[in-house]
Design a protein around this motif. Structure first.
Motif, PDB file in Angstrom:
ATOM      1  N   ALA A 126       0.841  -1.203   0.000  1.00 14.51           N
ATOM      2  CA  ALA A 126       0.000   0.000   0.000  1.00 14.51           C
ATOM      3  C   ALA A 126       0.870   1.245   0.000  1.00 14.51           C
ATOM      4  O   ALA A 126       0.562   2.229  -0.685  1.00 14.51           O
ATOM      5  CB  ALA A 126      -0.926  -0.015   1.209  1.00 14.51           C
ATOM      6  N   ALA A 127       1.959   1.223   0.767  1.00 15.61           N
ATOM      7  CA  ALA A 127       2.856   2.377   0.815  1.00 15.61           C
ATOM      8  C   ALA A 127       3.452   2.665  -0.559  1.00 15.61           C
ATOM      9  O   ALA A 127       3.623   3.833  -0.938  1.00 15.61           O
ATOM     10  CB  ALA A 127       3.971   2.142   1.835  1.00 15.61           C
ATOM     11  N   ARG A 128       3.754   1.636  -1.311  1.00 19.27           N
ATOM     12  CA  ARG A 128       4.316   1.834  -2.657  1.00 19.27           C
ATOM     13  C   ARG A 128       3.335   2.595  -3.536  1.00 19.27           C
ATOM     14  O   ARG A 128       3.710   3.536  -4.245  1.00 19.27           O
ATOM     15  CB  ARG A 128       4.664   0.492  -3.301  1.00 19.27           C
ATOM     16  CG  ARG A 128       5.775  -0.271  -2.609  1.00 19.27           C
ATOM     17  CD  ARG A 128       6.115  -1.559  -3.372  1.00 19.27           C
ATOM     18  NE  ARG A 128       6.780  -1.256  -4.621  1.00 19.27           N
ATOM     19  CZ  ARG A 128       8.095  -1.157  -4.773  1.00 19.27           C
ATOM     20  NH1 ARG A 128       8.903  -1.337  -3.747  1.00 19.27           N
ATOM     21  NH2 ARG A 128       8.611  -0.884  -5.947  1.00 19.27           N
ATOM     22  N   ALA A 129       2.060   2.205  -3.494  1.00 18.51           N
ATOM     23  CA  ALA A 129       1.047   2.879  -4.300  1.00 18.51           C
ATOM     24  C   ALA A 129       0.865   4.321  -3.851  1.00 18.51           C
ATOM     25  O   ALA A 129       0.737   5.243  -4.665  1.00 18.51           O
ATOM     26  CB  ALA A 129      -0.280   2.124  -4.207  1.00 18.51           C
ATOM     27  N   ILE A 130       0.856   4.521  -2.543  1.00 22.60           N
ATOM     28  CA  ILE A 130       0.688   5.858  -1.987  1.00 22.60           C
ATOM     29  C   ILE A 130       1.850   6.760  -2.379  1.00 22.60           C
ATOM     30  O   ILE A 130       1.651   7.914  -2.795  1.00 22.60           O
ATOM     31  CB  ILE A 130       0.539   5.758  -0.461  1.00 22.60           C
ATOM     32  CG1 ILE A 130      -0.846   5.189  -0.137  1.00 22.60           C
ATOM     33  CG2 ILE A 130       0.766   7.099   0.215  1.00 22.60           C
ATOM     34  CD1 ILE A 130      -0.993   4.704   1.289  1.00 22.60           C
ATOM     35  N   LEU A 131       3.063   6.253  -2.281  1.00 20.97           N
ATOM     36  CA  LEU A 131       4.238   7.054  -2.630  1.00 20.97           C
ATOM     37  C   LEU A 131       4.252   7.412  -4.110  1.00 20.97           C
ATOM     38  O   LEU A 131       4.632   8.528  -4.482  1.00 20.97           O
ATOM     39  CB  LEU A 131       5.511   6.317  -2.244  1.00 20.97           C
ATOM     40  CG  LEU A 131       5.784   6.240  -0.733  1.00 20.97           C
ATOM     41  CD1 LEU A 131       6.897   5.241  -0.443  1.00 20.97           C
ATOM     42  CD2 LEU A 131       6.133   7.614  -0.177  1.00 20.97           C
ATOM     43  N   MET A 132       3.823   6.499  -4.961  1.00 22.48           N
ATOM     44  CA  MET A 132       3.750   6.803  -6.392  1.00 22.48           C
ATOM     45  C   MET A 132       2.724   7.894  -6.647  1.00 22.48           C
ATOM     46  O   MET A 132       2.944   8.801  -7.468  1.00 22.48           O
ATOM     47  CB  MET A 132       3.397   5.543  -7.181  1.00 22.48           C
ATOM     48  CG  MET A 132       4.558   4.604  -7.409  1.00 22.48           C
ATOM     49  SD  MET A 132       5.819   5.302  -8.517  1.00 22.48           S
ATOM     50  CE  MET A 132       4.967   5.218 -10.093  1.00 22.48           C
ATOM     51  N   GLY A 133       1.587   7.817  -5.945  1.00 22.47           N
ATOM     52  CA  GLY A 133       0.574   8.851  -6.095  1.00 22.47           C
ATOM     53  C   GLY A 133       1.072  10.207  -5.636  1.00 22.47           C
ATOM     54  O   GLY A 133       0.847  11.229  -6.297  1.00 22.47           O
TER      55      GLY A 133
END
Length: 269
Positions: A126-133
């Motif tokens: 989830a953190a990976r997706a959030i950081l990309m956003g």
């Protein structure tokens, strides 16, 4: 009947079935959506069985979002870029296609807001997706707080973000946006207790945990008078993208108020 579901370990807390069944009923679609408890050691067997079982697809939650990728026939660019999959679609030809709807779901309630700095707690899928956003939204500096500082540093470097990796602390450093992207605070998990006094009065606190809906982190933020975003925002947003992939119809987002009331009710589950 079109059947889809969600896989994870544990999975009993998931409210995704309530969301998808609400939309299925609203649209009059003959379908269902169920929870599937999948142990990490049986993940490959479970995901490869989807076509044979006639399951159209599954959402993917902890701890499978990264581990599932080698078992798929195709990973769409958005998921490849993030490095995590949260939705798998079983195509009519039997191919398993992975995508990621977390980033879109996370960013939706931040539309029109422009935080320059962020603190993200956690370094998983989830953190990976959030950081990309956040990177795409122009956030200039991100601090990732994680028990494994090395994992946090590798995540920052892998995604090409300007940021710092730090171990867990009692107090949050200054940031325009604080995001809990970990399972801390979730029912059955240790709470997330942070001193928020260093955050500016204009800061936003966003907790992606939705069981319970009012986490200790959000309660602390409200007590400080900070703006908060709870886990239902991301949950419903990412689910809507997956719903259309599974059932071939857009989710009826005009019913969000009724859905949210049901999700927040005592029988939500």
């Amino acid at each position: 009947m079109i059947t889809a579901g969600v896989i994870g370990w544990p999975i009993a807390h998931s409210r995704s079935p309530l969301i998808h069944r609400f939309w299925l009923e609203a649209l009059g679609i003959n379908g269902d959506y169920a929870r599937f408890a999948v142990r990490p050691e049986t993940l490959e067997e479970a995901i490869r069985a989807l076509p044979a079982l006639g399951i159209r697809g599954v959402n993917v939650t902890v701890p499978h979002k990264i581990r599932i990728m080698p078992f798929l026939d195709h990973v769409e660019p958005v998921a490849a870029g993030i490095g995590a999959v949260n939705t798998v679609v079983a195509e009519p030809d039997g191919r398993l296609v992975g995508t990621n709807t977390d980033m879109a779901g996370f960013m939706a309630p931040l539309a029109g807001k422009a935080p320059e700095t962020a603190l993200v707690i956690g370094a998983g899928g989830a953190a990976r997706a959030i950081l990309m956003g956040l990177k795409g939204a122009g956030v200039r500096h991100v601090t990732v707080m994680n028990r494994s500082v090395g994992k946090a540093r590798a995540l920052i470097d892998d995604l090409g973000i300007s940021g710092a990796a730090v171990p867990p602390a009692e107090a949050a450093p200054p940031a325009d946006l604080l995001v809990n992207a970990s399972s801390l605070g979730m029912t059955g998990q240790p709470p997330l207790r942070l001193d928020l006094s260093a955050l500016p009065d204009s800061a936003i606190v966003y907790d992606i945990v939705y069981a319970p809906l009012e986490t200790e982190l959000l309660a602390s933020a409200r007590a400080r008078g900070l703006a908060v975003i709870d886990g239902l925002e991301m949950l419903v947003g990412q689910a809507a993208v997956a719903f259309e992939r599974f059932y071939g119809a857009p989710a009826p987002r005009d019913r969000d108020a009724a859905l949210r009331a049901r999700l927040a009710g005592p029988q939500a589950g």
